[in-house]
Write a protein that holds these residues in place. Structure first.
Motif, short mmCIF file in Angstrom:
data_model
loop_
_atom_site.label_atom_id
_atom_site.label_comp_id
_atom_site.label_asym_id
_atom_site.label_seq_id
_atom_site.Cartn_x
_atom_site.Cartn_y
_atom_site.Cartn_z
N LEU A 69 12.38 -23.55 42.16
CA LEU A 69 11.03 -23.58 41.61
C LEU A 69 10.69 -22.12 41.31
CD1 LEU A 69 8.47 -25.06 40.79
CD2 LEU A 69 7.73 -25.06 43.17
N GLY B 159 7.08 -16.48 37.93
CA GLY B 159 7.08 -15.43 36.91
C GLY B 159 8.25 -15.50 35.93
N ALA C 168 7.50 -14.64 49.75
CA ALA C 168 8.49 -14.38 48.69
C ALA C 168 7.92 -14.70 47.31
CB ALA C 168 9.75 -15.21 48.94
#
Ligand code: PEP
Length: 252
Positions: free
Chosen positions: A230, A233, A170
């Motif tokens: 967390l 990008g 992910a």
């Protein structure tokens, strides 16, 4: 013992030059104007820590992405937890999957680093997560709970430990697990924490990481046992990151 606030943490990875300090100033101003119902942390590259700490942004804590397991010594190019603390940081990420993969960091290495962070009086954000092959093989829960057991030092408490569940597949992919999958893994991590640390384990923050953005933050952050995010990008730009932080306005 009061449970800690949720934490939304940004991992800038190997991104950002000194000009990126403007994003911290902007983020701090956004929080100052509009508020934040969670704690906020940015972990930039080592080269930016000093610059960002010197901004003294009162709503944005600054942390690091890694450290060496030793306090000092002949380790060319490495940085110790004490050095990071000396700059004004309170948190250090250890065991991010990119370090586990790119630098061959084992659970033992991650645990040694977490111990170093804790001995310095800082908060270790310990990352765990399964690969896509492990998930497809039905091994996600086993892998993650084994990583939690093997990577977390024996004296973890809310003052020195945060767990980040980040499915490797992910991270940076735009893919996310379903809310039900996230709930299942976070519950399993919580159970291990309670088994090992009793009531203290019920209060250790467990962050979810992996393609979190403003549009999915509310759904993911509302999952039971998800105590923050967390973010890679989407933490690089203040507006995007604030969109995630403000998901907590509806969660409380
Ligand atoms: C990360 O780097 O820890 C991460 C979760 O990245 P992204 O948000 O970009 O998937």
């Amino acid at each position: 013992m009061t449970a800690p606030k949720a934490l939304v943490a940004g991992n800038w990875k190997m991104n950002g030059l000194k000009s990126a300090a403007a994003e911290i100033t902007k983020l701090n101003d956004l929080i100052d104007d509009n508020g934040a119902m969670c704690d906020v942390l940015i972990c930039p590259s080592f080269t930016l820590i000093s610059t960002l700490c010197d901004l003294n942004a009162d709503h944005v804590a600054i942390g690091a992405q890694d450290c060496h397991a030793n306090a000092s010594g002949a380790h060319t190019g490495d940085i110790s937890a004490a050095m990071i603390k000396d700059l004004g940081c309170g948190h250090i990420i250890v065991g991010h999957s990119e370090r586990r993969a790119d630098h061959g960091e084992s659970n033992d290495t991650v645990k040694a680093k977490a111990i170093a962070v804790q001995k310095s009086g800082l908060m270790a954000i310990i990352c765990v997560g399964e690969t896509i092959e492990e998930r497809k093989a039905g091994e996600a829960l086993n892998v993650v709970t084994n990583q939690v057991r093997a990577s977390i030092p024996g004296d973890a408490v809310i003052e020195n430990t945060i767990i980040a569940y980040e499915p490797v597949w992910a991270i940076g992919s735009g893919l996310t697990p379903t809310a039900a999958d996230v709930e299942e893994v976070h519950k399993a991590v919580r159970d291990v924490l309670i088994e090992r640390f009793g009531v203290g384990g019920s209060q250790i923050n467990i962050l979810y990481g992996g393609s979190v953005k403003a549009s999915n933050a509310h759904e993911l952050m509302s999952v039971p046992n998800v105590n923050g995010a967390l973010v890679g990008g989407a933490s690089l730009k203040a507006d995007d990151f604030y969109g995630i932080i403000s998901a907590y306005d509806q969660i409380g």
